[in-house]
Enzyme design. Structure first.
Site, PDB file in Angstrom:
ATOM      1  CB  SER A  13      -1.173  -0.246   1.028  1.00  0.00           C
ATOM      2  OG  SER A  13      -1.491   0.756   1.379  1.00  0.00           O
ATOM      3  CG  ASN A  14       1.417   4.484  -3.081  1.00  0.00           C
ATOM      4  OD1 ASN A  14       2.073   3.465  -1.981  1.00  0.00           O
ATOM      5  ND2 ASN A  14       1.041   5.198  -3.250  1.00  0.00           N
ATOM      6  CE1 TYR A  15       0.330   6.588   7.705  1.00  0.00           C
ATOM      7  CE2 TYR A  15       0.734   8.679   7.091  1.00  0.00           C
ATOM      8  CZ  TYR A  15       0.252   8.012   7.200  1.00  0.00           C
ATOM      9  OH  TYR A  15       0.297   8.541   8.599  1.00  0.00           O
ATOM     10  CB  ALA A  79      -2.133   7.550  -1.162  1.00  0.00           C
ATOM     11  CB  VAL A  80      -4.847   4.417  -5.951  1.00  0.00           C
ATOM     12  CG1 VAL A  80      -4.593   3.839  -6.546  1.00  0.00           C
ATOM     13  CG2 VAL A  80      -5.762   5.460  -5.608  1.00  0.00           C
TER      14      VAL A  80
END
Ligand code: C5P
Length: 207
Positions: A13-15, A79-80
């Protein structure tokens, strides 16, 4: 209420804290808009008056966003992650003797770009965000063109600004008509000013 934890065991994932997006949803409700919030897992209360659609992947987020069309305004703050693992496992990937797993990746859909470039049911105003650490405006201009959106809200996420997870944001609005710098504001203030501006733009366009 907070949303239920529905996160997978292991994931890429992105933070993102989600604070700016949730503040925007709250500001939209305050202006009387029918507001749908498509959100990945975050640790924030659901703003009163919004319809929350919880998702855990970019593919689900795009599908949910498309199901909600038509809409006047679509704002993309998530933040995909740019990639996802090609093969999702139903069970936890165990650490075992076969060593480090050889994960294959595939590209995620660009949700903002897909919606902005739709030929049918494109929202009147499509807004993207850009988290940058350098050449903020230049990169935002490129993004505006590439993604086909109407406005990019660019924020500097280099460490010294403490935007990530924090309550404040320094943004610059980049559109075809130029650049506007708002200076240091709370994420609530950014949300309220942004929604007020978009509402005015929408009304002007419909007049
Ligand atoms: O290209 P970049 O990821 O920097 O662009 C950021 C903008 O694009 C944000 O508005 C983000 O929500 C959106 N985005 C998206 N789908 C992706 C990647 C980014 O909608 N897969």
């Amino acid at each position: 209420p907070t949303r239920e934890a529905i996160d997978p065991v292991r994931y890429i994932s992105n933070y993102s804290s989600g604070k700016q997006g949730y503040a925007i949803a709250a500001a939209a409700v305050a202006l009387g808009a029918e507001t749908v919030l498509v959100s990945g897992p975050v640790d924030l209360p659901i703003p009163p008056g919004v319809q929350l659609i919880p998702v855990t992947s970019a593919v689900e987020m795009l599908a949910a966003s498309e199901r909600e069309l038509p809409s006047d305004i679509a704002i993309f703050t998530a933040a995909v992650a740019d990639w996802r693992v090609a093969e999702e496992k139903n069970q936890k990937i165990k650490k075992d003797k076969s060593g480090i797993p050889d994960l294959k990746f595939v590209e995620n859909p660009d949700i903002l770009q897909t919606i902005a470039k739709r030929t049918s049911k494109r929202p009147t105003l499509v807004i993207g965000f850009a988290a940058e650490t350098e050449n903020l405006v230049e990169n935002a201009r490129d993004k505006l063109k590439k993604k086909g959106c109407d406005l990019i809200v660019a924020n500097d996420v280099s460490k010294e600004h403490g935007v990530f997870g924090g309550d404040k944001n320094t943004v610059q609005l980049v559109s075809a008509s130029g650049v506007e710098s708002w200076g240091l504001l709370s994420k609530q203030d950014v949300a309220q000013r942004l929604m007020a501006q978009l509402a005015a733009q929408l009304t002007a366009g419909k007049a």
